[in-house]
Structure formats: C-alpha cells, structure tokens
Write an enzyme that holds these catalytic residues in place. Sequence first.
Site, short mmCIF file in Angstrom:
data_model
loop_
_atom_site.label_atom_id
_atom_site.label_comp_id
_atom_site.label_asym_id
_atom_site.label_seq_id
_atom_site.Cartn_x
_atom_site.Cartn_y
_atom_site.Cartn_z
N CYS A 70 0.45 -1.01 0.02
CA CYS A 70 0.03 -0.02 0.06
C CYS A 70 0.98 0.69 0.14
O CYS A 70 0.58 2.20 -0.54
CB CYS A 70 -1.08 -0.12 1.00
SG CYS A 70 -0.53 0.11 3.04
N HIS A 362 -1.57 0.54 7.57
CA HIS A 362 -1.95 0.98 5.73
C HIS A 362 -1.45 2.22 5.68
O HIS A 362 -1.33 3.48 6.60
CB HIS A 362 -4.07 0.95 5.62
CG HIS A 362 -4.11 0.54 4.61
ND1 HIS A 362 -3.75 0.07 2.97
CD2 HIS A 362 -4.98 1.00 3.71
CE1 HIS A 362 -4.18 -0.59 2.22
NE2 HIS A 362 -5.26 0.21 2.30
N ASN A 383 -8.28 4.32 -2.04
CA ASN A 383 -7.96 3.13 -1.63
C ASN A 383 -7.32 2.20 -2.70
O ASN A 383 -6.96 2.80 -3.97
CB ASN A 383 -8.66 1.74 -1.34
CG ASN A 383 -8.12 1.36 0.45
OD1 ASN A 383 -6.74 1.04 0.37
ND2 ASN A 383 -9.08 0.82 1.49
#
Length: 438
Positions: A70, A362, A383
Amino acid sequence: MATELTKTALAALRAKQAEHQLAPVLTRAITKNGIKATSYDNQAATRLDRTFSIDLPTGKVSNQKHSGRCWEFSLLNTLRHKFATKYHVKDFELSENYLFFWDKIERANIFYRNVEQTARQPISDRLVQFLFDNPGEDGGQWAMAASLVQKYGVVPASAMPETFNTTNTTDFQAVMSRKLRKDGLKLRQLVMNGADEAELQSLEKSMLQEVYRIAVYSFGEPPTTFDLAYRDDDKNYHRTAQLTPQAFYQNYFETDLDDYVVVTNSPDKPLNQLYSLPDEDNVIGGRPIEFLNVDMGVLTDVAVQQLKSGETIWFGNDVLQQMDRKAGYLDAHLYETAKLFGINGHLTKAQRLQTGEGEVSHAMTLTGVDIVADTPTKWKVENSWGSENGDKGYFVMTQDWFDDYVYEVVVHKHFLAPEFQALLKEPARRLPAWDPLH
C-alpha cells in the site's frame, strides 16, 4: 490483588450476570449475528454521504491484491494523478511491480549491513530479533517509496506489469525471509570469527546475486529503457521511444520528493519534534524515514491546504479499525462494541499507541474533503483494494475517524507554518525499530 477463582467467586459471577434483564436477548443476538453486526450503526450512511466540497478528479483505483504494498501504491497514486492532470490521460497507471522489485534488492542489501553492525549483540537482543523477524516483508513507509523513486525512477504499468507473485506475495515472503535469515546467521558467525571486510563484501555480493535471481524469477527483470505510448482523453496519440525510468520521472513529473515531509500525530511522544526510524530505512544512502510530530489540528490543516491546492495526499492510518470494507465506510462510531456489552472500552489515541492497540497498518490517498462552516466533516479516500469495495474503490471517512486513526499525512513543506519548517532543520530524535509508527 487478584486471587484464586473459588466456587463461591464463580457462583457470584453467575448470579450477578443473571440480574441483567436483557441478557437472554442480547446473548441470542450476539451469538447468532456476531459482535460487529449486532453493534453496527445503520445510521452511519447518513453521516457518510459521498458529496464533498473539494473533490479532486481521479480515475480508476488500483489493486494491491494479496500484498502489503500500500505504501508504494499510495505514492504512485499521487504521482499518476499529477500525470493525468498535466497530460490529460485519466486512467494512466505506474508500475508498482517495478518499485517492488528494487525494494527487495535494496532491502536485502541494507539487511546485510544491519546484521553486520549488530553481529556482536546476542541473537536475543530486541533489535536483532526485529531484524530477523520478517526480513522479506512487504510493508513500508512513504520515505522508503520516495527513496526508490528518486534512485530508480518510474515506469508505466505496461512496461513492467503485475505477476502472480506481486499480487500474492505470501510464498515470495516465505522464501525471501528464510534466505535472508540464513544469510544473516552466516554473516553474524563470520563477524564473530574475525572475518575481514573483503571477505564479508565478497560473501554479501554472492548473497545479493541470489536475491536478484529470486526477484527476477518472481517478478521479471526491470526494463532499462521502454517506449512510452498512450492516447490521451481527447484521443490524441503520444509516443516517446527509448526512455529510461529515471528520464521518464525527471522529464514527465515535476514533483521533487525532497520538498515533502511526513507530518505525524503520535501523542504518545512529545509534539513539535522531528523523529527518525533509521532501523527501517530500505536504501543505503537514500531518504531517511522521518516524522514531524504535531498536534492533530495542525495535521488536519495542512492536509486541507494541500487538497485545496489541487494535490492528492499519501496518508498512513489504522484502516482495520471501525471499517465497513464492502460499503467503504470509515467511522469512529460505526461499531459500538463496548456499549453492546455495557462496558467502557475507550482508550485515548496515546493509550492505543502505548499499549499496541494503535498502529499504522495501511496507506491510502486523500482525494477530497467536505468543508462545512470552515470545518472538515468527512474525507474522500482512494484505496488500493480494487473497485469491488466502497464506491468503485473509493471510501468515505468521518472527521472523527480521521482524528482517531490517521497518524501521518505527506504534504509539501510550504504548507507548514515557519515554526514547523524550522523544526525540520533540527536533529531528529531516533525512535526504536518497534515504535508504533514503524
């Protein structure tokens, strides 16, 4: 002071529980539906409507799939948004595989150096244990991705596409971690035996060649040059031949990553201080991992300023808290689990960090915010979990969630007030490798 649980004590627990009139129906509901479903606030949708006063134009979301990349995806998202705006090509994507490949090589190299430097410490030492815990892991920091971009440049996704092993990194992690652990033990023994620098360097070169082989077989070999070809949103065709990754970044992107700073809210440690995490650096000679720790109001303000300027934002957060993945909701009161059991489960942000409850799990991208009466109420979030979650991959986050579970934003330093810019020039305080910000 706790004592033995006798039959009398256990009988008292049972009797006290029987006094709760709603106990039978709550037991039925929770055992049937689970804790989260029973405590879910269906009114959250009212707070989380998807209208934003500042909503930057972005395209399709990317998908990291079963990997921990991520931190790379989010940085590349901020770069591709700029490319899309400047060159009018909405859904252009940069290769995450390309950066991931070089991270594996660089991270192995710095692992060997760190093992050598700690070789005379016992294997049970906390830092040594940290180094050997999962040396082939995926996770990382913004500064790590920035170091890779600055050294290796970037390429389009078409020049080095995803592979099975980038979309599911479990097997690769296992192979790489086992190899690095074995290499590390051998290096420790050589240092203890008094090996000279030449012998150590020769062995490390051989070890790194094996790492390179594993990465090539798993991800493909990175291109040294490529042809850039794309059709913009007006259907005009563009082509540039024989670009190097470094030239592509230098010629097509105007972002100087040295102008950006990681602004952090970590109230478990003193504010208005610059911190570093050198034990997590991934590139020898690369950008150090540093955080400017400030009050949450300052962090919120600089994030709003950057969105108002038209630039999206990398941010680090604890996404697994108070999240509805399918709906794409992030709301601090989405699940009232403590109230469900009639207990007080509140921990402050500092307490969560101090006890291991809080962590930066994250990284995502801020692409919008809703400002009402000069106050942010909710945020639009890009995202990297594909289009099946949220609204075609986009999440919506309340300000309460932002306050509680956002720990880092990366902004241009000119958005900082002069007193905070001055802090960037002061020596950073070193954090231990296991700090919650790692």
